[in-house]
Design a protein around this motif. Structure first.
Motif, PDB file in Angstrom:
ATOM      1  N   GLY A 154       0.775  -1.221   0.073  1.00 31.36           N
ATOM      2  CA  GLY A 154      -0.060   0.023   0.074  1.00 31.36           C
ATOM      3  C   GLY A 154       0.791   1.223  -0.055  1.00 31.36           C
ATOM      4  O   GLY A 154       2.192   1.249  -0.106  1.00 31.36           O
ATOM      5  N   GLN A 155       0.165   2.418   0.366  1.00 34.49           N
ATOM      6  CA  GLN A 155       0.857   3.583   0.155  1.00 34.49           C
ATOM      7  C   GLN A 155       1.354   4.150   1.550  1.00 34.49           C
ATOM      8  O   GLN A 155       2.432   4.971   1.469  1.00 34.49           O
ATOM      9  CB  GLN A 155       0.059   4.834  -0.401  1.00 34.49           C
ATOM     10  CG  GLN A 155      -0.592   4.431  -2.067  1.00 34.49           C
ATOM     11  CD  GLN A 155       0.654   4.288  -2.930  1.00 34.49           C
ATOM     12  OE1 GLN A 155       1.423   5.297  -2.694  1.00 34.49           O
ATOM     13  NE2 GLN A 155       0.624   3.370  -3.750  1.00 34.49           N
ATOM     14  N   GLU A 156       0.767   3.713   2.418  1.00 32.15           N
ATOM     15  CA  GLU A 156       1.088   4.115   3.970  1.00 32.15           C
ATOM     16  C   GLU A 156       2.308   3.175   4.444  1.00 32.15           C
ATOM     17  O   GLU A 156       2.318   2.304   3.860  1.00 32.15           O
ATOM     18  CB  GLU A 156      -0.066   3.969   4.718  1.00 32.15           C
ATOM     19  CG  GLU A 156      -1.101   4.721   4.290  1.00 32.15           C
ATOM     20  CD  GLU A 156      -0.964   6.311   4.495  1.00 32.15           C
ATOM     21  OE1 GLU A 156      -0.235   6.879   5.481  1.00 32.15           O
ATOM     22  OE2 GLU A 156      -1.461   7.091   3.449  1.00 32.15           O
ATOM     23  N   PRO A 157       3.093   3.985   5.298  1.00 31.28           N
ATOM     24  CA  PRO A 157       4.260   3.163   6.141  1.00 31.28           C
ATOM     25  C   PRO A 157       3.494   2.035   6.959  1.00 31.28           C
ATOM     26  O   PRO A 157       2.198   2.146   7.157  1.00 31.28           O
ATOM     27  CB  PRO A 157       4.831   4.025   6.708  1.00 31.28           C
ATOM     28  CG  PRO A 157       4.149   5.130   6.587  1.00 31.28           C
ATOM     29  CD  PRO A 157       3.090   5.151   5.880  1.00 31.28           C
ATOM     30  N   PRO A 158       4.011   0.818   7.184  1.00 31.38           N
ATOM     31  CA  PRO A 158       3.268  -0.366   7.743  1.00 31.38           C
ATOM     32  C   PRO A 158       3.065   0.246   9.376  1.00 31.38           C
ATOM     33  O   PRO A 158       4.036   1.162   9.929  1.00 31.38           O
ATOM     34  CB  PRO A 158       4.301  -1.374   8.010  1.00 31.38           C
ATOM     35  CG  PRO A 158       5.633  -0.690   7.447  1.00 31.38           C
ATOM     36  CD  PRO A 158       5.235   0.357   6.465  1.00 31.38           C
ATOM     37  N   ALA A 159       2.155   0.000  10.013  1.00 34.38           N
ATOM     38  CA  ALA A 159       2.132   0.091  11.325  1.00 34.38           C
ATOM     39  C   ALA A 159       3.207  -0.410  12.127  1.00 34.38           C
ATOM     40  O   ALA A 159       3.432  -1.665  12.010  1.00 34.38           O
ATOM     41  CB  ALA A 159       0.567  -0.410  11.824  1.00 34.38           C
TER      42      ALA A 159
END
Length: 76
Positions: A21-26
């Motif tokens: 995805g576009q977001e950094p991983p949690a």
């Protein structure tokens, strides 16, 4: 090798689709408080101390097996 007292991040890893995805991983920051090796299968259970507000999230993520530990620092 991890040691008690190490500071780590627990990072959510991709699901079955492998899409980052576009977001950094949690991530969840934690401190190693116990290491329990299993000589039969080569795996090690790692006990972590985390902020109270993130404990349930970490437990849920760990139950899926889709997490990785990153060693951030070693204070000695």
């Amino acid at each position: 090798r991890l040691l008690n007292g190490d500071h780590v991040r627990v990072v959510a890893t991709p699901g079955q689709q492998g899409d980052l995805g576009q977001e950094p991983p949690a991530t969840i920051t934690a401190t190693v408080v116990g290491l329990y090796p299993n000589g039969e299968n080569g795996e090690t259970v790692v006990s972590l101390e985390v902020p109270e507000g993130q404990a349930a999230e970490l437990a849920a993520r760990a139950a899926t097996g889709k997490v990785a530990l990153v060693l951030d620092s070693r204070e000695r």
